[in-house]
Design an enzyme around this catalytic site. Structure first.
Site, PDB file in Angstrom:
ATOM      1  N   LYS A  77     -26.319  75.846  -2.362  1.00  0.00           N
ATOM      2  CA  LYS A  77     -26.265  75.140  -3.654  1.00  0.00           C
ATOM      3  C   LYS A  77     -25.952  73.658  -3.434  1.00  0.00           C
ATOM      4  CE  LYS A  77     -21.414  76.450  -4.120  1.00  0.00           C
ATOM      5  NZ  LYS A  77     -20.570  77.628  -4.441  1.00  0.00           N
TER       6      LYS A  77
ATOM      7  N   TYR B 204     -12.531  43.080  -2.581  1.00  0.00           N
ATOM      8  CA  TYR B 204     -12.169  43.139  -4.003  1.00  0.00           C
ATOM      9  C   TYR B 204     -10.709  43.523  -4.168  1.00  0.00           C
ATOM     10  CZ  TYR B 204     -17.100  43.190  -5.501  1.00  0.00           C
ATOM     11  OH  TYR B 204     -18.395  42.889  -5.744  1.00  0.00           O
TER      12      TYR B 204
END
Ligand SMILES: *Cc1c(COP(=O)(O)O)cnc(C)c1O
Length: 368
Positions: free
Chosen positions: A35, A260
């Protein structure tokens, strides 16, 4: 040159891991769980590498359709069953096995046009309390399924462990006891039924839970389900390596900040590298401070990962330069360790890797 962000998938390692499952559970059939794009490893590629499995488990019709379109002939199980009655036509067309976990799904089967034949896996909630029927309801549900002309005589009785990653947890034993009790209560009605309970944790640590079908996912990708271990300690080989290259190497002055938010302040004048990989590729912001390998030398991420780039500490790396290899996980750097650093589990890291990073296969090929 193309952007160097690369997800390398070692198909020989995947085959080794499946062989390891066979060795651990020699009397069980193997439902290989693929999956979520095979936990981020690539659905058709992994189905090709794992074609020695007896069946594959997927989460939805779309994933099953991709496998059938690629020529996959294995039994395919929809792990959450049908979501709507309208899917049943595709279920027949694609010849899928169905998990049945609630009464609405039984009603869907009862309303299906005659002539259809469904293979069903009846999910029993033995304590995880996510999907499945309460043990007290199972005999009624089982009778309803048997009464459907459209179900085959063999039903697979299944359950799922909440804590198989913690083998010492008493809940595992309790769930197993509930499961065995349900089977016993069904008696001769379940004579033809197969049983299935084990995910990776139980495949590795609970032989008494192997039954007829084991359902390994994570371990096929070479990753340990146990929080304090790595796949190699469990005899597995890691399949995924996420790597990129340095695209900048500069010396930044003492006291200056990097990235940042200015989260990293250089304690001395130091070489700082920028590697081309970021959260836009699935490398999480929580990996600030995580270990990385630059040219095989262990160092760390400094500052916050940004969307396309990560800054790394190059002190201790011999003569670093643009183009040098940077490994974020895989090989000598277990994804389990990176996940612990990020406060998450390896399932989330590998399944979060984006298609944007180039995927390359080594040691074999997937379905074509
Ligand atoms: C995902 C899944 C598995 C595989 O679990 P792992 O921990 O990855 O081995 C097994 N069974 C079911 C029902 C699942 O949804």
């Amino acid at each position: 040159m193309a952007r160097p962000a690369t997800v390398e998938i070692d198909l020989a390692a995947a085959r080794h891991n499946l062989a390891r499952v066979r060795e651990l559970a020699p009397r069980s059939e193997v439902l290989a769980i693929v999956k979520a794009n095979a936990y981020g490893h690539g659905l058709t590629r992994m189905a090709g590498a794992l074609d020695d499995a007896d069946a594959f488990g997927v989460a939805c019709i779309e994933e099953a359709g991709v496998l059938r379109a690629a020529g996959c002939k294995h039994r395919l199980l929809l792990l959450e069953g049908p979501f709507t009655a309208s899917e049943l036509a595709d279920v027949r067309e694609l010849d899928l096995d169905l998990v049945i976990h609630n009464a609405d799904q039984i009603a869907m089967l009862e309303g299906a046009p005659p002539g259809a034949c469904f293979r069903t896996w009846l999910k029993i909630d033995t304590g995880m309390h996510r999907l499945g029927f309460a043990p007290a309801d199972v005999s009624g549900v089982h009778a309803r399924l048997r009464a459907l002309a459209c179900t085959e005589s063999e039903i697979v009785l299944m359950t799922h462990f909440a804590n198989a990653h913690a083998p010492e947890d008493a809940m595992n034993r309790a769930q197993l006891d509930h499961f065995n009790a349900v089977r016993a209560e069904l008696g001769e009605f379940a004579m033809n039924d197969a049983l299935s309970a084990a995910n990776s944790g139980a495949t590795l640590a609970m032989p008494e839970a192997h039954f007829d079908w084991v359902r390994p996912g994570l371990m096929l990708y070479g990753i340990s389900p146990f929080p304090e271990r790595s796949g190699r300690e469990d005899g597995l080989e890691p399949v995924m390596t996420v790597r990129s290259e340095l695209i900048s190497v500069r010396t930044i002055d003492k006291g200056e900040t990097v990235g940042y938010g200015a989260h990293w302040r250089c304690p001395e004048a130091m070489p700082v590298g920028v590697a081309a990989l970021g959260y836009g590729d699935g490398y999480p912001r929580a990996a600030s401070g995580a270990p990385v390998l630059v040219k095989g030398t262990r160092t760390q991420v400094i500052g916050m990962p940004s969307m396309d780039m990560v800054t790394v500490d190059l002190r201790g790396v011999e003569a670093p330069k643009v183009g040098d290899d940077v490994v974020f996980w895989g090989g000598a750097l277990p994804v389990e360790e990176v996940a612990r650093h990020c406060g998450t589990i390896p399932y989330e890291l590998v399944s979060g890797v984006r298609a944007r990073a180039r995927h390359v296969e080594v040691n074999g090929a997937g379905l074509r």
